[in-house]
Design an enzyme around this catalytic site. Structure first.
Site, PDB file in Angstrom:
ATOM      1  N   LYS A 195     -24.174  33.398 -49.786  1.00 29.17           N
ATOM      2  CA  LYS A 195     -23.636  32.321 -49.358  1.00 29.17           C
ATOM      3  C   LYS A 195     -23.692  31.103 -50.271  1.00 29.17           C
ATOM      4  O   LYS A 195     -22.792  30.521 -50.744  1.00 29.17           O
ATOM      5  CB  LYS A 195     -24.473  31.685 -48.053  1.00 29.17           C
ATOM      6  CG  LYS A 195     -24.164  32.414 -46.538  1.00 29.17           C
ATOM      7  CD  LYS A 195     -24.858  31.835 -45.715  1.00 29.17           C
ATOM      8  CE  LYS A 195     -25.088  32.671 -44.538  1.00 29.17           C
ATOM      9  NZ  LYS A 195     -26.019  32.050 -43.386  1.00 29.17           N
ATOM     10  N   GLU A 206     -28.969  43.773 -39.785  1.00 31.53           N
ATOM     11  CA  GLU A 206     -29.706  42.511 -40.410  1.00 31.53           C
ATOM     12  C   GLU A 206     -31.184  42.505 -39.737  1.00 31.53           C
ATOM     13  O   GLU A 206     -31.734  41.739 -40.303  1.00 31.53           O
ATOM     14  CB  GLU A 206     -28.787  41.428 -39.458  1.00 31.53           C
ATOM     15  CG  GLU A 206     -28.893  40.220 -40.076  1.00 31.53           C
ATOM     16  CD  GLU A 206     -27.869  39.208 -39.724  1.00 31.53           C
ATOM     17  OE1 GLU A 206     -28.091  38.538 -38.532  1.00 31.53           O
ATOM     18  OE2 GLU A 206     -26.843  38.596 -40.338  1.00 31.53           O
ATOM     19  N   GLU A 244     -17.629  29.260 -42.495  1.00 33.16           N
ATOM     20  CA  GLU A 244     -16.592  29.887 -41.665  1.00 33.16           C
ATOM     21  C   GLU A 244     -16.170  29.099 -40.442  1.00 33.16           C
ATOM     22  O   GLU A 244     -15.151  28.995 -40.197  1.00 33.16           O
ATOM     23  CB  GLU A 244     -16.746  31.478 -41.606  1.00 33.16           C
ATOM     24  CG  GLU A 244     -17.198  32.356 -42.769  1.00 33.16           C
ATOM     25  CD  GLU A 244     -18.439  32.501 -43.156  1.00 33.16           C
ATOM     26  OE1 GLU A 244     -19.255  31.528 -43.019  1.00 33.16           O
ATOM     27  OE2 GLU A 244     -18.699  33.370 -43.924  1.00 33.16           O
ATOM     28  N   HIS A 277     -10.570  62.385 -35.209  1.00 34.42           N
ATOM     29  CA  HIS A 277      -9.323  62.760 -36.078  1.00 34.42           C
ATOM     30  C   HIS A 277      -9.499  61.938 -37.304  1.00 34.42           C
ATOM     31  O   HIS A 277      -8.351  61.986 -37.824  1.00 34.42           O
ATOM     32  CB  HIS A 277      -8.223  62.443 -34.995  1.00 34.42           C
ATOM     33  CG  HIS A 277      -8.084  63.375 -33.950  1.00 34.42           C
ATOM     34  ND1 HIS A 277      -7.597  64.425 -33.776  1.00 34.42           N
ATOM     35  CD2 HIS A 277      -8.691  63.165 -32.615  1.00 34.42           C
ATOM     36  CE1 HIS A 277      -7.785  64.838 -32.568  1.00 34.42           C
ATOM     37  NE2 HIS A 277      -8.292  64.247 -32.053  1.00 34.42           N
ATOM     38  N   GLY A 283     -29.640  34.517 -33.547  1.00 35.01           N
ATOM     39  CA  GLY A 283     -28.187  34.600 -33.481  1.00 35.01           C
ATOM     40  C   GLY A 283     -27.736  35.960 -33.050  1.00 35.01           C
ATOM     41  O   GLY A 283     -26.817  36.131 -32.268  1.00 35.01           O
ATOM     42  N   ARG A 284     -28.151  37.137 -33.510  1.00 33.17           N
ATOM     43  CA  ARG A 284     -27.637  38.550 -33.002  1.00 33.17           C
ATOM     44  C   ARG A 284     -28.275  39.010 -31.647  1.00 33.17           C
ATOM     45  O   ARG A 284     -27.978  39.857 -31.240  1.00 33.17           O
ATOM     46  CB  ARG A 284     -28.005  39.413 -34.216  1.00 33.17           C
ATOM     47  CG  ARG A 284     -29.435  39.525 -34.802  1.00 33.17           C
ATOM     48  CD  ARG A 284     -29.757  40.482 -35.896  1.00 33.17           C
ATOM     49  NE  ARG A 284     -30.784  40.467 -36.525  1.00 33.17           N
ATOM     50  CZ  ARG A 284     -31.329  39.319 -37.223  1.00 33.17           C
ATOM     51  NH1 ARG A 284     -30.523  38.540 -37.510  1.00 33.17           N
ATOM     52  NH2 ARG A 284     -32.643  39.404 -37.702  1.00 33.17           N
ATOM     53  N   LYS A 305     -24.831  28.847 -33.878  1.00 28.40           N
ATOM     54  CA  LYS A 305     -26.201  28.417 -33.616  1.00 28.40           C
ATOM     55  C   LYS A 305     -26.594  27.374 -34.367  1.00 28.40           C
ATOM     56  O   LYS A 305     -27.337  26.211 -33.985  1.00 28.40           O
ATOM     57  CB  LYS A 305     -27.318  29.622 -33.931  1.00 28.40           C
ATOM     58  CG  LYS A 305     -28.947  29.413 -33.668  1.00 28.40           C
ATOM     59  CD  LYS A 305     -29.902  30.649 -33.744  1.00 28.40           C
ATOM     60  CE  LYS A 305     -31.156  29.984 -34.078  1.00 28.40           C
ATOM     61  NZ  LYS A 305     -32.069  31.152 -34.204  1.00 28.40           N
TER      62      LYS A 305
HETATM   63  O1  F6P Z   1     -25.311  34.690 -42.131  1.00 27.00           O
HETATM   64  C1  F6P Z   1     -25.963  35.377 -40.987  1.00 27.00           C
HETATM   65  C2  F6P Z   1     -25.978  34.623 -39.828  1.00 27.00           C
HETATM   66  O2  F6P Z   1     -27.081  33.638 -40.036  1.00 27.00           O
HETATM   67  C3  F6P Z   1     -26.330  35.422 -38.898  1.00 27.00           C
HETATM   68  O3  F6P Z   1     -27.698  35.804 -38.593  1.00 27.00           O
HETATM   69  C4  F6P Z   1     -25.783  34.595 -37.542  1.00 27.00           C
HETATM   70  O4  F6P Z   1     -25.370  35.531 -36.300  1.00 27.00           O
HETATM   71  C5  F6P Z   1     -24.553  34.265 -38.310  1.00 27.00           C
HETATM   72  O5  F6P Z   1     -24.746  34.082 -39.565  1.00 27.00           O
HETATM   73  C6  F6P Z   1     -23.559  32.995 -37.524  1.00 27.00           C
HETATM   74  O6  F6P Z   1     -24.677  32.007 -37.524  1.00 27.00           O
HETATM   75  P1  F6P Z   1     -24.484  30.611 -36.586  1.00 27.00           P
HETATM   76  O7  F6P Z   1     -24.439  30.897 -35.390  1.00 27.00           O
HETATM   77  O8  F6P Z   1     -25.533  29.578 -37.045  1.00 27.00           O
HETATM   78  O9  F6P Z   1     -23.082  29.860 -37.042  1.00 27.00           O
END
Ligand code: F6P
Length: 535
Positions: A500, A340, A202, A371, A254-255, A196
């Protein structure tokens, strides 16, 4: 508030009542189950009685859940710590216009959706190719909401998967991208960078790694990249042609984002017809949530059961137990969706919450979990409400006998949790095995199940795209209702920021470029040990 206190008192007063007793009255099962579309939601195996249900429904009414839902659906800025509307529902109700700040946002949503459809079709039909021909593999690089949704959905809808293979890379751990790319041909791989913000460390690090990997074999790797983001500027800076950039607005959390561009990998996997079915299932659940009375409203009832267990009975966690191997990623997806969204200790008006925030959510598909951790659910000292879900039939007609076993296990677990096994019953079993005296008592006590442990069951015919879309939307609205009742903003996530920031500051310390002054003793010790181990 008196309803709140009434519910606390009620929870106290029914604490020792056994759920099984409720079935001695007429039509407990029918009275505490509701149906909509393909779904039957049975919450009869909980300690909720008619009076409790009434109070819970009143709680939802006085907390103005309906008005808040309407505000969400119509584009009001209900995410008020970020000043944003919350309109993931618009992504799956493409025929309805929605206005934000007086502007109709739907023409843009529809145009992007049409571009996604065309691109997915071109990839599937081999009109969009890599340097080595038809795309064989798609790698979605994203994390959190930009990974969990499409990864879960692609697995869930595997029987409908007739496009290229899809892979999902999320972790900054180089092992993830290394192992994923290891078996792939860069000349026939499409990389989708899903973020987003297009700033997430990452995702951007993995995207750069993928670009280098592709550059070893492909003259212009950017040609085999697509991007899903709200930032046209940042995707352009990364070198991705705007023809393969699928944008969305900041009012998609995002979620909550897999219904739009973030779902591109799913659309490529199952085709746009399947994807449309997935959206339709969610849209049907939206309409039910918006229209049905609270007492018959599945998302509202699921939320009220959750609130009852967490806030009033003080059960701190809940287990989500899909009896469906293809829903293996659902618990992880719900962990982000629920924790979240509702893991907040401050209410909308900035005050400390006077009660618990949302619960810890966890789970695994059945029968695997049986199990592993069901021991604790059945005989541990803590009560863990369980949410079972199962399809009446699977997608493998030749293996229908296995599906029957699966369903039998699911139903048996909720029965066992409620029924339990008394000391007298356990004693009788052990006596028949030849035990007597003190040893009989000791052995029997180990075999007692307290029972009266609450669970709900969601039953549906088959895990089709529509049903799956409905399940996810059901849980989204459940989280929304719980958030409104708790008075928190379910749509921000400030709690992810501090870690972060500190990670960014620690990277140079680990590399020895910064002395790490001001760090605590433990962190300094760990840094020093990593450095000495690396030599
Ligand atoms: O760090 C949490 C978060 O902001 C989530 O809410 C989101 O889904 C994820 O990181 C990834 O964010 P982006 O889509 O901006 O890379």
């Amino acid at each position: 508030m008196t309803i709140w206190q009434d519910l606390l008192d009620k929870a106290q007063s029914v604490q020792s009542r056994r759920i099984g007793e409720l079935f001695e009255k007429d039509n407990r099962a029918g009275g505490f189950s509701r149906e909509t579309g393909p779904f039957l939601f049975d919450f009869s195996k909980t300690n909720i009685d008619a009076e409790t249900l009434d109070l819970l429904v009143k709680l939802a009414e006085v907390k103005d859940v309906a008005a808040r839902a309407e505000a969400m659906f119509t584009g009001e800025k209900i995410n008020d710590t970020e000043g944003r509307a919350v309109l993931h529902t618009a992504l799956r109700n493409l025929d309805t216009d929605v206005f934000v700040d007086g502007e109709n946002v739907m023409p843009e949503v529809r145009a992007t959706y049409a571009r996604m459809e065309a691109f997915a079709r071109d990839v599937r039909e081999g009109k969009f190719t890599g340097q080595g021909g038809k795309i064989s593999d798609v790698v979605n690089i994203g994390i959190g909401g930009s990974d969990l949704g499409p990864a879960m959905a692609t697995l869930a809808l595997a029987p409908y998967h007739d496009g290229p293979r899809c892979h999902f890379v999320s972790n900054v751990d180089g092992a993830h991208i290394h192992d994923t790319l290891a078996g792939l041909n860069p000349e026939t791989t499409l990389v989708i960078v899903a973020s987003k913000t297009f700033t997430t460390i990452e995702t951007m690090t993995n995207a750069e790694t993928a670009k280098r990997w592709m550059a070893e074999k492909v003259s212009d790797p950017a040609q085999q990249f697509a991007a899903l983001s709200t930032s046209a500027e940042k995707t352009a800076a990364f070198g991705i042609d705007q023809a393969r950039v699928f944008g969305f607005a900041d009012w998609v959390g995002g979620r909550y984002s897999m219904w739009g561009p973030i779902g591109l990998s799913l659309m490529i996997a199952i085709g746009s017809e399947g994807f449309a079915g997935f959206l339709k299932g969610a849209a049907t659940m939206d309409a039910h949530f918006r229209d049905a009375e609270f007492k018959d409203n599945l998302p509202v009832l699921l939320a009220l059961v959750g609130i009852w267990h967490n806030q009033f009975c003080d059960y701190a966690t809940r287990a989500v137990l899909p009896y469906d191997q293809r829903l293996a990623r659902l618990p992880a997806y719900l962990q982000q969706l629920e924790m979240e969204s509702n893991g907040k200790r401050v209410s909308m008006d900035g005050k400390d919450l006077p009660y618990n925030s949302g619960p810890v959510v966890w789970g695994e598909p059945g029968t695997n979990g049986q199990h592993a951790f069901y021991q604790l659910i059945h005989q541990g000292t803590r009560v863990i409400p369980c949410e079972f879900m199962v399809a009446a039939e699977g997608h493998e007609p030749d293996l229908a006998h296995q599906h029957t076993l699966l369903v039998a296990n699911c139903l048996a677990q909720s029965e066992a949790l409620m029924r339990g096994r008394s000391l007298a019953e356990a004693t009788e079993i052990m006596r028949k095995k030849g035990f007597e005296g003190d040893e009989l008592d000791r052995q029997a006590r180990h075999r007692v199940f307290p029972g009266s442990r609450p669970s709900t069951t969601l039953l549906y015919p088959k895990l089709t795209p529509e049903v799956f879309g409905g399940i996810v939307a059901l849980y989204e609205h459940r989280v929304f209702v719980e958030g409104v009742i708790l008075g928190i903003n379910s749509f921000d996530q400030w709690g992810v920021e501090l870690g972060k920031e500190l990670a960014l500051a620690l990277a140079p310390v680990l590399k020895g470029e910064d002395a790490g002054e001001g760090k605590d003793g433990s962190t300094r010790q760990l840094v020093a040990r990593v450095q000495s181990l690396r030599g």
